[in-house]
Motif scaffolding. Sequence first.
Motif, PDB file in Angstrom:
ATOM      1  N   ALA A  30       0.982  -1.132  -0.063  1.00 24.07           N
ATOM      2  CA  ALA A  30      -0.017  -0.079   0.073  1.00 24.07           C
ATOM      3  C   ALA A  30       0.939   1.181  -0.050  1.00 24.07           C
ATOM      4  CB  ALA A  30      -0.819   0.100   1.122  1.00 24.07           C
ATOM      5  N   GLY A  31       0.748   2.137  -1.006  1.00 25.66           N
ATOM      6  CA  GLY A  31       1.462   3.504  -1.023  1.00 25.66           C
ATOM      7  C   GLY A  31       2.678   3.201  -1.791  1.00 25.66           C
ATOM      8  N   ILE A  32       2.927   1.807  -2.404  1.00 23.02           N
ATOM      9  CA  ILE A  32       4.239   1.552  -3.297  1.00 23.02           C
ATOM     10  C   ILE A  32       3.430   1.243  -4.498  1.00 23.02           C
ATOM     11  CG2 ILE A  32       5.989   0.318  -3.530  1.00 23.02           C
ATOM     12  CD1 ILE A  32       6.162  -0.015  -0.577  1.00 23.02           C
ATOM     13  N   ASN A 136      10.048  -0.492  -0.728  1.00 18.69           N
ATOM     14  CA  ASN A 136       9.602  -1.421   0.556  1.00 18.69           C
ATOM     15  C   ASN A 136      10.523  -1.577   1.688  1.00 18.69           C
ATOM     16  OD1 ASN A 136       8.250  -3.206   2.252  1.00 18.69           O
ATOM     17  ND2 ASN A 136       7.794  -4.669   0.454  1.00 18.69           N
ATOM     18  N   ARG A 137      10.655  -0.195   2.310  1.00 18.57           N
ATOM     19  CA  ARG A 137      11.830  -0.044   3.428  1.00 18.57           C
ATOM     20  C   ARG A 137      11.610  -1.050   4.333  1.00 18.57           C
ATOM     21  NH1 ARG A 137      11.567   4.368   0.537  1.00 18.57           N
ATOM     22  NH2 ARG A 137      12.891   5.639   0.485  1.00 18.57           N
ATOM     23  N   ARG A 138      10.637  -1.311   4.694  1.00 16.50           N
ATOM     24  CA  ARG A 138      10.284  -2.246   5.662  1.00 16.50           C
ATOM     25  C   ARG A 138      10.793  -3.823   5.587  1.00 16.50           C
ATOM     26  NH1 ARG A 138       4.642  -3.512   9.109  1.00 16.50           N
ATOM     27  NH2 ARG A 138       5.463  -4.281  11.015  1.00 16.50           N
ATOM     28  N   PHE A 142      14.040  -6.076   7.145  1.00 15.58           N
ATOM     29  CA  PHE A 142      13.834  -7.252   7.402  1.00 15.58           C
ATOM     30  C   PHE A 142      14.971  -8.189   6.713  1.00 15.58           C
ATOM     31  CE2 PHE A 142      12.331 -11.520   6.299  1.00 15.58           C
ATOM     32  CZ  PHE A 142      12.055 -12.225   7.585  1.00 15.58           C
ATOM     33  N   TYR A 143      15.292  -8.014   5.771  1.00 14.78           N
ATOM     34  CA  TYR A 143      16.188  -9.115   5.011  1.00 14.78           C
ATOM     35  C   TYR A 143      17.796  -8.486   5.445  1.00 14.78           C
ATOM     36  CZ  TYR A 143      12.678 -10.837   2.103  1.00 14.78           C
ATOM     37  OH  TYR A 143      11.359 -11.581   1.707  1.00 14.78           O
ATOM     38  N   GLU A 166      13.139  -2.804  -8.449  1.00 18.90           N
ATOM     39  CA  GLU A 166      13.440  -3.906  -7.635  1.00 18.90           C
ATOM     40  C   GLU A 166      15.006  -3.694  -7.531  1.00 18.90           C
ATOM     41  OE1 GLU A 166      10.288  -7.272  -7.782  1.00 18.90           O
ATOM     42  OE2 GLU A 166      11.441  -7.298  -9.357  1.00 18.90           O
ATOM     43  N   LEU A 167      15.468  -4.093  -6.147  1.00 19.57           N
ATOM     44  CA  LEU A 167      16.952  -4.199  -6.019  1.00 19.57           C
ATOM     45  C   LEU A 167      17.005  -5.760  -5.622  1.00 19.57           C
ATOM     46  CD1 LEU A 167      17.262  -1.211  -3.177  1.00 19.57           C
ATOM     47  CD2 LEU A 167      17.635  -1.368  -5.784  1.00 19.57           C
ATOM     48  N   ARG A 168      18.270  -6.117  -6.150  1.00 22.94           N
ATOM     49  CA  ARG A 168      18.518  -7.375  -5.836  1.00 22.94           C
ATOM     50  C   ARG A 168      19.494  -7.479  -4.537  1.00 22.94           C
ATOM     51  NH1 ARG A 168      21.543 -10.023 -10.456  1.00 22.94           N
ATOM     52  NH2 ARG A 168      23.298  -8.689  -9.673  1.00 22.94           N
TER      53      ARG A 168
END
Length: 173
Positions: A30-32, A136-138, A142-143, A166-168
Amino acid sequence: MVGTRVREMDEADIEAVSAIRVRGWQAAYAGIVPRSYLDAMTVEEDTDRRRQWFSRPGRASRDLVAVGDRGPVGWVCFGPLRGGTPGAGRAGELYALYVAPDLIGTGVGRELLDEAHAAMRGRGFGTSALWVLRDNRRARRFYERAGYRADGGTQDEVYDDVTLSELRYQRVL
């Protein structure tokens, strides 16, 4: 999370996994991701696609579910790396990891990730890669807490005419 256990996904879990995935997208992105794209997602369509995919012969991916008192509450899918990535040795890839939105932050995701890493090591993979939306900072936090680092790889995905990067990420197993 106390009270959950991780096991192989079976066909009876498909509808619950689809609900976790769709609700997870709608909450996490949401928001992304454009609202129109998220609103168009349905558990029924995802269930149909997942049933077809799950029954494919020769599928190289594996699916695990975290199961609690109410049934499946989280899902992870992983397998061999799709495409190339820097690094030596055999590489695995985390294709998807979702937890029921009301259980995010309770340890279910970490439990699934740990089990996926152990299974990848058992299949002879030396590294694991994944793709995460840049905004998607959250998920990125996490990762990163789990030892993943952005390796410079990027790709774009289009959602309802909106291009998102997207970032790998990768880590040694």
